[in-house]
Design a protein around this motif. Structure first.
Motif, mmCIF file in Angstrom:
data_model
loop_
_atom_site.group_PDB
_atom_site.id
_atom_site.type_symbol
_atom_site.label_atom_id
_atom_site.label_comp_id
_atom_site.label_asym_id
_atom_site.label_seq_id
_atom_site.Cartn_x
_atom_site.Cartn_y
_atom_site.Cartn_z
ATOM 1 N N ILE A 191 21.851 8.363 36.959
ATOM 2 C CA ILE A 191 22.503 7.365 37.810
ATOM 3 C C ILE A 191 23.326 6.451 36.899
ATOM 4 C CG2 ILE A 191 22.092 5.392 39.329
ATOM 5 C CD1 ILE A 191 19.327 7.151 39.820
ATOM 6 N N GLU A 192 24.600 6.351 37.178
ATOM 7 C CA GLU A 192 25.473 5.556 36.306
ATOM 8 C C GLU A 192 25.108 4.079 36.371
ATOM 9 O OE1 GLU A 192 30.229 5.070 35.353
ATOM 10 O OE2 GLU A 192 29.500 6.806 36.475
ATOM 11 N N LEU A 193 24.954 3.488 35.193
ATOM 12 C CA LEU A 193 24.572 2.080 35.063
ATOM 13 C C LEU A 193 25.622 1.356 34.218
ATOM 14 C CD1 LEU A 193 20.787 2.601 34.181
ATOM 15 C CD2 LEU A 193 21.735 2.052 36.432
ATOM 16 N N PRO A 194 25.686 0.025 34.311
ATOM 17 C CA PRO A 194 26.624 -0.725 33.459
ATOM 18 C C PRO A 194 26.358 -0.467 31.975
ATOM 19 C CG PRO A 194 25.728 -2.139 35.184
ATOM 20 C CD PRO A 194 24.947 -0.853 35.237
ATOM 21 N N TYR A 195 27.433 -0.204 31.242
ATOM 22 C CA TYR A 195 27.354 0.081 29.804
ATOM 23 C C TYR A 195 28.050 -1.090 29.111
ATOM 24 C CZ TYR A 195 27.917 2.836 25.468
ATOM 25 O OH TYR A 195 27.883 3.299 24.166
ATOM 26 N N VAL A 196 27.258 -1.998 28.545
ATOM 27 C CA VAL A 196 27.830 -3.280 28.097
ATOM 28 C C VAL A 196 27.753 -3.423 26.579
ATOM 29 C CG1 VAL A 196 27.924 -5.755 28.559
ATOM 30 C CG2 VAL A 196 26.912 -4.218 30.265
ATOM 31 N N VAL A 197 28.805 -2.975 25.905
ATOM 32 C CA VAL A 197 28.960 -3.175 24.464
ATOM 33 C C VAL A 197 30.155 -4.091 24.256
ATOM 34 C CG1 VAL A 197 29.532 -2.068 22.264
ATOM 35 C CG2 VAL A 197 27.936 -0.968 23.832
ATOM 36 N N LYS A 198 29.953 -5.180 23.532
ATOM 37 C CA LYS A 198 31.019 -6.153 23.285
ATOM 38 C C LYS A 198 31.205 -6.274 21.780
ATOM 39 C CE LYS A 198 29.943 -8.558 27.566
ATOM 40 N NZ LYS A 198 29.810 -9.839 28.270
ATOM 41 N N GLY A 199 32.110 -5.460 21.237
ATOM 42 C CA GLY A 199 32.291 -5.430 19.794
ATOM 43 C C GLY A 199 31.074 -4.803 19.132
ATOM 44 N N MET A 200 30.359 -5.607 18.355
ATOM 45 C CA MET A 200 29.135 -5.137 17.707
ATOM 46 C C MET A 200 27.890 -5.579 18.467
ATOM 47 S SD MET A 200 29.669 -3.222 15.094
ATOM 48 C CE MET A 200 28.092 -3.309 14.277
ATOM 49 N N ASP A 201 28.081 -6.286 19.561
ATOM 50 C CA ASP A 201 26.943 -6.826 20.311
ATOM 51 C C ASP A 201 26.716 -6.048 21.606
ATOM 52 O OD1 ASP A 201 26.589 -8.807 18.379
ATOM 53 O OD2 ASP A 201 27.956 -10.187 19.384
ATOM 54 N N VAL A 202 25.500 -6.193 22.145
ATOM 55 C CA VAL A 202 25.143 -5.548 23.408
ATOM 56 C C VAL A 202 24.568 -6.578 24.368
ATOM 57 C CG1 VAL A 202 24.744 -3.217 22.500
ATOM 58 C CG2 VAL A 202 22.893 -4.897 22.397
ATOM 59 N N SER A 203 24.578 -6.234 25.638
ATOM 60 C CA SER A 203 24.020 -7.104 26.671
ATOM 61 C C SER A 203 23.198 -6.257 27.636
ATOM 62 C CB SER A 203 25.135 -7.821 27.422
ATOM 63 O OG SER A 203 24.629 -8.490 28.560
ATOM 64 N N PHE A 204 22.001 -6.724 27.972
ATOM 65 C CA PHE A 204 21.109 -5.949 28.844
ATOM 66 C C PHE A 204 20.770 -6.648 30.160
ATOM 67 C CE2 PHE A 204 19.823 -4.560 24.473
ATOM 68 C CZ PHE A 204 20.268 -3.252 24.573
ATOM 69 N N SER A 205 21.050 -7.933 30.283
ATOM 70 C CA SER A 205 20.581 -8.660 31.472
ATOM 71 C C SER A 205 21.291 -8.198 32.746
ATOM 72 C CB SER A 205 20.745 -10.172 31.282
ATOM 73 O OG SER A 205 22.101 -10.494 31.048
ATOM 74 N N GLY A 206 22.611 -7.973 32.657
ATOM 75 C CA GLY A 206 23.342 -7.489 33.829
ATOM 76 C C GLY A 206 22.924 -6.084 34.215
ATOM 77 N N LEU A 207 22.717 -5.234 33.198
ATOM 78 C CA LEU A 207 22.250 -3.877 33.428
ATOM 79 C C LEU A 207 20.887 -3.891 34.133
ATOM 80 C CD1 LEU A 207 22.318 -1.113 30.665
ATOM 81 C CD2 LEU A 207 20.378 -1.352 32.190
ATOM 82 N N LEU A 208 20.000 -4.794 33.681
ATOM 83 C CA LEU A 208 18.664 -4.903 34.281
ATOM 84 C C LEU A 208 18.753 -5.332 35.744
ATOM 85 C CD1 LEU A 208 15.550 -4.884 33.993
ATOM 86 C CD2 LEU A 208 15.707 -7.262 33.215
ATOM 87 N N SER A 209 19.592 -6.321 36.028
ATOM 88 C CA SER A 209 19.773 -6.776 37.420
ATOM 89 C C SER A 209 20.304 -5.648 38.293
ATOM 90 C CB SER A 209 20.753 -7.960 37.467
ATOM 91 O OG SER A 209 20.241 -9.053 36.754
ATOM 92 N N PHE A 210 21.245 -4.872 37.728
ATOM 93 C CA PHE A 210 21.849 -3.760 38.465
ATOM 94 C C PHE A 210 20.815 -2.690 38.796
ATOM 95 C CE2 PHE A 210 24.091 0.244 38.915
ATOM 96 C CZ PHE A 210 25.220 -0.083 39.663
ATOM 97 N N ILE A 211 20.016 -2.290 37.800
ATOM 98 C CA ILE A 211 19.055 -1.200 38.044
ATOM 99 C C ILE A 211 17.903 -1.676 38.931
ATOM 100 C CG2 ILE A 211 17.593 -1.520 35.990
ATOM 101 C CD1 ILE A 211 17.520 1.582 35.782
ATOM 102 N N GLU A 212 17.584 -2.954 38.883
ATOM 103 C CA GLU A 212 16.576 -3.498 39.804
ATOM 104 C C GLU A 212 17.073 -3.376 41.247
ATOM 105 O OE1 GLU A 212 15.779 -7.481 38.568
ATOM 106 O OE2 GLU A 212 14.380 -6.879 36.996
ATOM 107 N N ASP A 213 18.356 -3.682 41.439
ATOM 108 C CA ASP A 213 18.964 -3.584 42.768
ATOM 109 C C ASP A 213 18.985 -2.124 43.239
ATOM 110 O OD1 ASP A 213 20.267 -4.922 44.959
ATOM 111 O OD2 ASP A 213 22.137 -3.965 44.331
#
Length: 335
Positions: A191-213
């Motif tokens: 299941i396609e989920l948000p892939y959040v890489v910002k330069g050398m950094d990553v973010s998981f909070s939006g991805l977590l909210s999305f998969i919870e939904d």
């Protein structure tokens, strides 16, 4: 060679390890496990550590076949971590050091993971991916400092996995991440989920909210299974981690990658990282759950390096801190 004892209790694992000349003489551990769907609170975790620390200390000495007279230095986790558990263990370490009349050293938790990983795998100068419940960093050594090339800008990868495990009501025994890993092996649909890489950094909070939904909507309708969600979550977040690690390796011209931290014993993460390393002509250095998961021996190993370099902590400075950056430590024991 000095014999060093290390006390670790920054989160829900309480561990005491004894190390001499790079050899682990003992490394007992006790984990505070909460009911499915629940996390661990600082006060309850500290109470767990207080209840078990003396029996773990006795086990550590007995398994190493040593007495307090054989110990040359006491080391403890200064941070980062949860304040109450850190403090409950630091008090015992400080007391023991005074009773046994030996020096004490406050150790950075992440440095403990790195030095244990280097010792166990034989890695010389690796790019390090540090992934745990509270931390996510890509690290490389330069000029007497472990420098952070990239990190999470919100929650740690282990925290993301743990919180999703609570949504699915997965058991916390032996750990939520392990149970997600086992369930993911049965997943058949990505299941396609948000892939959040910002330069050398990553973010998981939006991805977590999305998969919870997604979990609330699709599981009820039968459009996917919990195994599909676990599989999709792992594939997405591990791909993000491999990407930023490869970028750091390219920047450093590194031929080794070392994975440390509790999430580091995930076999799928090791497999993905291994493929990336192979394509680059590099090697993967990884350990199993004895040393990936928080343990006392890693604190002892980092403490041994510091002790041999002439570093000790004055008693009045043996406090703890929830925030203790990896790059705040002067790594005087490396060239």
């Amino acid at each position: 060679m000095p014999t060093v004892i290390g006390f670790e209790g920054s989160a829900n694992k309480l561990g005491i390890g004894i190390v001499r000349d790079g050899e682990v003489l003992s490394n007992p551990r006790h984990t505070y496990i909460t009911p499915p769907g629940e996390g661990f609170q600082p006060r309850d975790t500290a109470r767990h550590h207080q209840q078990h620390i003396m029996s773990i200390l006795r086990r550590a000495l007995d398994e190493a076949k040593l007495t307090p007279k054989d110990i040359d230095c006491v080391c403890y986790t200064k941070g980062p971590g949860m304040a109450a558990p850190l403090l409950s263990v630091a008090v015992v370490a400080r007391t023991v050091a005074q009773l046994w009349d030996v020096p004490i050293i406050g150790v950075n938790h992440c440095i403990g993971h790195i030095e244990m990983g280097r010792q166990v795998t034989g890695a010389q100068n690796p790019t390090v991916l540090y992934v745990s419940g509270g931390n996510t960093q890509v690290i490389a050594y330069s000029q007497q400092c472990y420098r952070i090339f990239g990190e999470t800008i919100d929650i740690a990868v282990g925290n993301c996995l743990d919180r999703f495990a609570r949504i699915l009501k997965l058991s916390n025994d032996p750990s939520p991440g392990y149970n997600i890993e086992q369930m993911a092996k049965k997943g058949e649909q990505y299941i396609e989920l948000p892939y959040v890489v910002k330069g050398m950094d990553v973010s998981f909070s939006g991805l977590l909210s999305f998969i919870e939904d997604v979990a609330h909507k699709k599981l009820k309708s039968g459009k996917c299974t919990p195994a599909d969600l676990c599989f999709s979550l792992q594939e997405t977040i591990f791909a993000m981690l491999v990407e930023i690690t490869e970028r750091a390796m390219a920047h450093c011209g590194s031929s080794e990658v070392l994975i440390v931290g509790g999430v580091g014993c995930n076999m799928r993460l090791q497999e993905m990282m291994g493929k990336m390393a192979e394509e680059r002509g590099a090697s993967l250095c990884a350990t199993d759950d004895r040393y990936c998961i928080d343990n006392g021996a890693m604190i002892a190993q980092a403490g041994l390096e510091m002790f041999n370099a002439g570093i000790t902590t004055p008693l009045e400075e043996t406090w703890v801190t929830q925030r203790y950056r990896t790059d705040e430590v002067e790594v005087v024991w490396r060239d």
